[in-house]
Design a protein around this motif. Structure first.
Motif, PDB file in Angstrom:
ATOM      1  N   ILE A 182     -46.525  -5.243  11.328  1.00 28.57           N
ATOM      2  CA  ILE A 182     -45.083  -5.033  11.384  1.00 28.57           C
ATOM      3  C   ILE A 182     -44.585  -4.990   9.949  1.00 28.57           C
ATOM      4  CG2 ILE A 182     -42.862  -6.028  12.050  1.00 28.57           C
ATOM      5  CD1 ILE A 182     -44.310  -7.301  14.449  1.00 28.57           C
ATOM      6  N   VAL A 183     -43.936  -3.889   9.584  1.00 31.73           N
ATOM      7  CA  VAL A 183     -43.470  -3.699   8.215  1.00 31.73           C
ATOM      8  C   VAL A 183     -41.948  -3.588   8.230  1.00 31.73           C
ATOM      9  CG1 VAL A 183     -43.599  -2.288   6.134  1.00 31.73           C
ATOM     10  CG2 VAL A 183     -45.602  -2.491   7.632  1.00 31.73           C
ATOM     11  N   ILE A 184     -41.294  -4.496   7.544  1.00 33.33           N
ATOM     12  CA  ILE A 184     -39.841  -4.487   7.426  1.00 33.33           C
ATOM     13  C   ILE A 184     -39.485  -3.954   6.041  1.00 33.33           C
ATOM     14  CG2 ILE A 184     -37.726  -5.841   7.576  1.00 33.33           C
ATOM     15  CD1 ILE A 184     -39.382  -5.839  10.149  1.00 33.33           C
ATOM     16  N   VAL A 185     -38.779  -2.828   5.990  1.00 33.78           N
ATOM     17  CA  VAL A 185     -38.364  -2.233   4.721  1.00 33.78           C
ATOM     18  C   VAL A 185     -36.882  -2.517   4.510  1.00 33.78           C
ATOM     19  CG1 VAL A 185     -38.114  -0.108   3.385  1.00 33.78           C
ATOM     20  CG2 VAL A 185     -40.086  -0.407   4.909  1.00 33.78           C
ATOM     21  N   SER A 186     -36.560  -3.143   3.391  1.00 35.45           N
ATOM     22  CA  SER A 186     -35.168  -3.407   3.039  1.00 35.45           C
ATOM     23  C   SER A 186     -34.649  -2.277   2.158  1.00 35.45           C
ATOM     24  CB  SER A 186     -35.050  -4.743   2.292  1.00 35.45           C
ATOM     25  OG  SER A 186     -33.765  -4.867   1.702  1.00 35.45           O
ATOM     26  N   CYS A 187     -33.578  -1.623   2.599  1.00 32.66           N
ATOM     27  CA  CYS A 187     -32.968  -0.552   1.802  1.00 32.66           C
ATOM     28  C   CYS A 187     -31.882  -1.093   0.878  1.00 32.66           C
ATOM     29  CB  CYS A 187     -32.396   0.520   2.727  1.00 32.66           C
ATOM     30  SG  CYS A 187     -33.653   1.371   3.716  1.00 32.66           S
ATOM     31  N   GLU A 188     -31.754  -2.399   0.822  1.00 33.30           N
ATOM     32  CA  GLU A 188     -30.751  -3.046  -0.016  1.00 33.30           C
ATOM     33  C   GLU A 188     -31.225  -3.048  -1.474  1.00 33.30           C
ATOM     34  OE1 GLU A 188     -28.328  -6.678   1.487  1.00 33.30           O
ATOM     35  OE2 GLU A 188     -29.966  -7.501   0.297  1.00 33.30           O
ATOM     36  N   ASP A 189     -30.395  -2.556  -2.384  1.00 39.10           N
ATOM     37  CA  ASP A 189     -30.727  -2.525  -3.821  1.00 39.10           C
ATOM     38  C   ASP A 189     -32.102  -1.914  -4.080  1.00 39.10           C
ATOM     39  OD1 ASP A 189     -28.304  -3.813  -4.448  1.00 39.10           O
ATOM     40  OD2 ASP A 189     -29.206  -5.777  -4.059  1.00 39.10           O
TER      41      ASP A 189
END
Length: 306
Positions: free
Chosen positions: A181-188
């Motif tokens: 499970i890969v969580i990608v944060s698009c924040e900053d």
């Protein structure tokens, strides 16, 4: 994200709560102009036939520059057991050589619960192993969640979770169980990295400002796409104008105008959702409603042109 219809609805015409220059094309174009790939309805519309774009996302998230996809399906429905929860996947992709990649899009307003990731992955596994097939033939599966914010909260650009032993961090078996499970944060986003450039483009409304060629091309094509016959939009707007003029003659004119404008915006967003141009969650957010409130109010409106 701003309201794509509020600017268009700023100036009225006479007693009408809807501006004279608000035509069908403008309603749709305003919504599309603000749409970003992180808005799941727009992303599905933009990338549903673009395996090259899903490859870019999967390669960056999984750190595999050689990854190739042989097929993709959008809005794939996985039924649950009778009386139990099912799931609808934004994108279900098959990898060359075997294995599956699921790509989900999540706005900050809705968040991404870790148990949702667990449920999606387990349900996909249940539908990936026909009766009589040995467990060792269960395909590898990676679930990638592109998130507008950082739902994990540790300040990293992405988080890769797989099952390991709590005692020594080792895998169960030589290759583990084949899941991630890969969580990608698009924040900053860090635009100096591949995943950072993808994250930047997920939040970008203007294709001219995007950094990844295939994503920019797909977003541009979706925003410039012919949205189909406009007669139903014109009928809708004219109907709202007529209602506004009638209400404007009555006592309580200001309230009638406000109500007419609100109903007009609701009708416009409801049609966008029905036509697959906007996700229900995004429409509800822009109108300041919960999804349940939006669904209830939209159900009271007959589809335009019906």
């Amino acid at each position: 994200m701003g309201d794509g219809l509020s600017a268009a609805g700023a100036a009225g015409c006479g007693d009408s709560p809807v501006p004279c220059d608000l035509d069908a094309n403008e309603v749709v174009r305003n919504a599309l102009a603000e749409a970003r790939l992180i808005d799941d309805g727009f992303m599905v519309a933009a990338l549903k036939d673009r395996a090259d774009c899903l490859e870019v996302i999967a390669r960056a998230a999984l750190g595999d520059p050689t990854l190739r996809l042989s097929s993709l399906r959008s809005q794939e429905v996985l039924p649950g057991m009778p009386g139990m929860h099912g799931a609808r996947l934004d994108f279900l992709c098959e990898r060359d050589g075997g294995g599956r990649v699921v790509v989900e899009v999540q706005s900050a307003a809705r968040g991404f619960d870790p148990r949702r990731a667990r449920f999606y992955a387990s349900l996909l596994d249940a539908w990936s192993l026909p009766a009589g097939t040995p467990y060792r033939d269960l395909p590898d599966c990676a679930l990638i969640a592109m998130c507008e914010d950082d739902p994990v909260g540790r300040g990293l650009p992405l988080y890769t979770f797989s099952r390991t032993a709590a005692e020594d961090g080792g895998l169960f078996g030589e290759r583990g169980d084949g899941s991630a499970i890969v969580i990608v944060s698009c924040e900053d986003p860090d635009e100096g990295t591949e995943i950072g450039r993808v994250a930047h483009d997920m939040l970008c409304a203007d294709p001219r400002d995007m950094l990844v060629g295939p994503l920019a091309d797909a977003a541009r094509a979706a925003k410039e796409r012919d949205v189909g016959p406009m007669s139903k939009w014109n009928d809708m707007v004219e109907g709202i104008r007529a209602a506004g003029r009638a209400e404007g003659m009555a006592e309580g004119k200001a309230e009638g105008m406000a109500e007419g404008k609100a109903e007009g915006r609701l009708a416009a967003y409801a049609d966008l959702v029905r036509d697959g141009l906007l996700a229900q969650s995004a429409a509800a957010e822009r109108l300041g409603m919960t999804q349940e409130q939006f669904a209830e109010e939209a159900a009271k409106l007959a589809p335009t042109g019906a």
